[in-house]
Design an enzyme around this catalytic site. Structure first.
Site, PDB file in Angstrom:
ATOM      1  N   GLU A 106      12.987 -46.581 -44.168  1.00 29.21           N
ATOM      2  CA  GLU A 106      11.595 -46.367 -43.778  1.00 29.21           C
ATOM      3  C   GLU A 106      10.948 -45.254 -44.610  1.00 29.21           C
ATOM      4  O   GLU A 106      10.267 -44.372 -44.095  1.00 29.21           O
ATOM      5  CB  GLU A 106      11.506 -46.050 -42.277  1.00 29.21           C
ATOM      6  N   ASP A 111      16.186 -53.170 -33.802  1.00 26.61           N
ATOM      7  CA  ASP A 111      15.673 -51.833 -33.513  1.00 26.61           C
ATOM      8  C   ASP A 111      15.327 -51.665 -32.032  1.00 26.61           C
ATOM      9  O   ASP A 111      14.141 -51.670 -31.680  1.00 26.61           O
ATOM     10  CB  ASP A 111      14.421 -51.594 -34.379  1.00 26.61           C
ATOM     11  N   GLU A 165      11.055 -46.502 -26.149  1.00 25.75           N
ATOM     12  CA  GLU A 165      10.061 -46.867 -27.165  1.00 25.75           C
ATOM     13  C   GLU A 165       9.554 -48.299 -27.009  1.00 25.75           C
ATOM     14  O   GLU A 165       8.356 -48.536 -26.939  1.00 25.75           O
ATOM     15  CB  GLU A 165      10.673 -46.671 -28.551  1.00 25.75           C
TER      16      GLU A 165
HETATM   17  O1  GCW Z   1      12.379 -47.615 -34.024  1.00 29.17           O
HETATM   18  C1  GCW Z   1      12.020 -46.925 -35.155  1.00 29.17           C
HETATM   19  C2  GCW Z   1      10.991 -45.989 -34.658  1.00 29.17           C
HETATM   20  C3  GCW Z   1      10.801 -44.801 -35.553  1.00 29.17           C
HETATM   21  C4  GCW Z   1      12.163 -44.151 -35.744  1.00 29.17           C
HETATM   22  C5  GCW Z   1      13.085 -45.169 -36.387  1.00 29.17           C
HETATM   23  C6  GCW Z   1      14.495 -44.631 -36.549  1.00 29.17           C
HETATM   24  C7  GCW Z   1      12.600 -41.818 -36.019  1.00 29.17           C
HETATM   25  O2  GCW Z   1       9.795 -46.682 -34.502  1.00 29.17           O
HETATM   26  O3  GCW Z   1       9.901 -43.931 -34.934  1.00 29.17           O
HETATM   27  O4  GCW Z   1      12.066 -42.995 -36.537  1.00 29.17           O
HETATM   28  O5  GCW Z   1      13.192 -46.293 -35.571  1.00 29.17           O
HETATM   29  O6  GCW Z   1      15.303 -44.886 -35.673  1.00 29.17           O
HETATM   30  O7  GCW Z   1      14.761 -43.971 -37.527  1.00 29.17           O
END
Ligand code: GCW
Length: 712
Positions: A316, A395, A423
């Site tokens: 990311e 995720d 989340e």
């Molecule tokens: O799920 C995603 C989240 C990000 C997070 C990333 C991760 C900290 O939306 O906010 O970043 O995973 O786990 O690195």
């Protein structure tokens, strides 16, 4: 005159009575904001107190470290609160009935005849009632001081829940040495994906002056056996390692230490360049290795019990070893070697994927990324490195299969990463008790080499005899009184700790403990809250993402509202591939992305065939027409309609169930939670209408029950 005096004395007395009452009330109200979480330790009824009359009033503490002081204070304070008894403490055993706190070594010098039934591993403990020199004693012992503290919390939990024990002989051992939480806190005080207020650690780019909450957090963590906390976001600012900040972080470590919680930090791989002044962060460059070594030495000089580092790299948009064509093992090892002399570890996250995937290509699949990146490196990681793997291959979605990577690292330490902060599961505004979901993953049998190899045994290092492994939970508590933003969500933090300690505990056992500790043991309260919590994941899933459809939430925005179209036609890869004919990702080996091929053969077999694939993961693994008939006998499209209507109805039912508790629990939490359920019920209808309307608009198949309409 006398009369006037009397009446003014009377008035003064009334006034002070009112003042005392309001003070008492405010104490109760403050106590019921949720701040005490599961450590309320309220006064037991006289009848319940009788159960513990035989417990000695004298406590002998055989050590004098900070951890022992903590254990002693905790015991004394909570005995007074719960049992109205003042313990008398002593560091010497004089022959009389006593509670004795000490490590096994300390105990042996006192009473060589004391022998635990089995070896007690570090952090494990033994609670044992026995006669010593003719006197009734209750021994709380362990091989480590931290274990003694855990034993004290275990005893207190029993009393708080009214467990009837006349004599004790109970040893408990943690399933794995790693039981950590990660906090995604930024130095500016904000928390990424935090829903419980600002950071308890930082404000305005620095560590808070007042770290009272951080100390209270450590107490909560210790009470459930969590022994490490990473105090900053995995999207780490390189500045976290600047000298000026490290000396501030030391203050957090100082408030953690009395509770046996080790502090650790998330670090950015480019730190040697960005803050170290080097012109490179190539993990194989000796200057970079030297930089990490010196940095680790500096940190340990200030924080001798420092736990280690967490790394998110090449993910990311983060920097990573790919910048120098190096591997993730190279990156992990340079840091592991810096930590090793001090006993620290590096957690290297397997959450590495290309977020610019070409969505036109039906063979592309983000789910494959963790395995593709890490499986080839198996055996290349040092012993002080641990690969930290999210529970599912995408995720933290409401339903995902277990990540196949767990089964595929034989010569690498691993830990599972679970998300306590909700989340994608309602952001603490919706009730979603995640323990049943985590248990499904932890109990999932990967059938490695055709043997029973549940994920819990893989991550704890048991299957492949790894030296270290365990459990990491992304917690994200904040400054809100009740830590996570909702009192009921604290069951997830509690449940994470309990599962990390013993993944064989049932979800029913865990929630029953939590409810009694958090709300008391009124049978109606216990039964209602347990039922609500245990059904909540399924309810949330049914109105936000049935059949394993993947992300129907707003993926490019808040990860909360319905937004099924946002998942498609972008590079993030959280696709559901819904079109006019059908829905679901074809991840089969035969015709799809081949993801299923990453599992061991028996699991492949189960998922590859439509006939064997469980309904609740159908759309994760297969693209099917809307008219496909499920094992349940319903078509996919009708299931989606029904599930959303049933889910929204269940959410409305939460209000009815909750209302039964009026007068049975304190008003503050009663009303707070009632408001949340009312909001959740509205949101469930919003989700229901959005998803059903969308499915109808693309499938054009009407709802048999004629509930779904769309004006287009
Ligand atoms: O799920 C995603 C989240 C990000 C997070 C990333 C991760 C900290 O939306 O906010 O970043 O995973 O786990 O690195």
């Amino acid at each position: 005159m006398r009369r006037r005096l009397c009446s003014s004395t009377f008035l003064a007395a009334v006034a002070s009575l009112i003042a005392i009452c309001s003070l008492l009330l405010s104490v109760v109200a403050a106590g019921e904001s949720g701040a005490e979480a599961w450590l309320r330790y309220t006064r037991l009824s006289p009848e319940a107190r009788k159960l513990y009359d035989r417990l000695p009033s004298r406590v002998v503490i055989l050590g004098n470290s900070a951890l022992f002081k903590t254990a002693q204070n905790e015991l004394a304070r909570d005995f007074t609160q719960m049992l109205d008894r003042n313990l008398i403490s002593s560091s010497q055993f004089t022959p009389q009935n006593s509670i004795i706190l000490g490590t096994l070594d300390q105990l042996h010098s006192l009473a060589p005849e004391v022998n635990p039934p089995q070896r007690i591993v570090p952090d494990g403990y033994w609670l044992k009632s026995m006669r010593i020199r003719g006197h009734e004693c209750l021994i709380i012992t362990a091989s480590t001081e931290r274990g003694v503290l855990y034993g004290v919390f275990a005893l207190l939990s029993k009393i708080a829940r009214g467990e009837d024990f006349a004599r004790l002989d109970e040893s408990q051992q943690p399933y794995a040495p790693i039981r950590w939480v990660n906090q995604w806190d930024n130095l500016d005080g904000r928390i990424e994906r935090g829903y419980g207020g600002p950071s308890i650690f930082y404000t305005d780019g620095r560590v808070r002056d007042d770290l009272t909450r951080a100390g209270q957090y450590a107490r909560l963590l210790a009470s459930i056996g969590i022994n490490g906390c990473t105090v900053n976001n995995v999207n780490a600012a390189p500045g976290i390692l600047e000298n000026g900040i490290v000396s501030q972080l030391r203050r957090i470590a100082d408030v953690f230490r009395p509770w046996g919680v080790q502090l650790s930090l998330a670090v950015d791989l480019s730190s040697p360049k960005v803050i170290g002044g080097l012109d490179t962060f190539d993990p194989l460059d000796p200057r970079v290795a030297d930089w990490w070594r010196k940095k680790a030495d500096e940190i340990y000089a200030q924080i001798p019990d420092f736990g280690g580092f967490v790394v998110k790299a090449d993910s990311e948009g983060r920097s990573g070893p790919s910048a120098y064509a190096r591997s993730h093992a190279d990156a992990a090892n340079v840091i592991a070697r810096a930590l090793k002399p001090h006993g620290g570890v590096v957690f290297y996250r397997a959450f590495v994927y290309n977020h610019r995937l070409d969505w036109h290509d039906l063979k592309n699949d983000r789910a494959k990324a963790a395995y593709d990146n890490f499986h080839p490196l198996d055996g290349n990681f040092d012993d002080h490195a641990i690969v930290q793997i999210k529970n599912g291959p995408i995720d933290f979605q409401v339903r995902e299969p277990a990540s196949p990577l767990f089964a595929r690292l034989r010569r690498t330490n691993q830990a599972i990463e679970l998300q306590i902060t909700q989340e994608y599961t309602g952001q603490q505004k919706h009730l979603c008790f995640l323990v049943p979901m985590w248990k499904e993953v932890l109990d999932f049998d990967m059938r490695v080499d055709g043997n029973s190899t549940p994920v819990k045994d893989l991550v704890s290092g048991r299957v492949f005899h790894r030296p270290v492994g365990g459990f990491v939970g992304v917690a994200n508590v904040g400054m809100d009184d009740n830590w996570l933003g909702s009192p009921l969500s604290m069951a997830n933090l509690y449940g994470f700790g309990r599962l990390a300690w013993n993944p064989n505990l049932g979800a029913e056992t865990i929630i029953d403990e939590w409810t009694r500790l958090t709300f008391g043991s009124d049978p109606l309260v216990v039964q209602t809250i347990n039922t609500l919590q245990l059904s909540s994941w399924h309810v949330y899933e049914s109105y936000t993402g049935p059949l394993g459809a993947g992300t129907l939430t707003n993926i490019t925005g808040n990860h909360y509202d319905p937004g099924p179209e946002s998942s498609e036609q972008n590079g993030w890869g959280q696709w559901h591939r819904a079109d006019h004919q059908g829905i679901g990702m074809d991840r089969t080996v035969a015709t799809g992305t081949g993801f299923i091929g990453q599992y061991p053969p028996e699991v492949q077999k189960q998922y590859e065939s439509l006939a064997n694939c469980p309904d609740n993961l159908l759309l994760f693994f297969h693209h099917v027409p809307y008219t496909h008939v499920l094992h349940s006998g319903k078509t996919v499209v009708q299931h989606i309609y029904d599930s959303h209507y049933e889910g929204a109805a269940s959410a409305a039912g939460f209000i009815v169930q909750w209302k039964k508790l009026e007068g049975h629990i304190d008003e503050e939490r009663y009303h707070d939670i009632l408001t949340r359920f009312q909001y959740q019920a509205e949101q469930a209808v919003k989700w229901r209408d959005a998803i059903c309307g969308w499915i109808y608009s693309i499938s054009r198949i009407p709802d048999e029950k004629k509930r779904v309409f769309r004006n287009d």
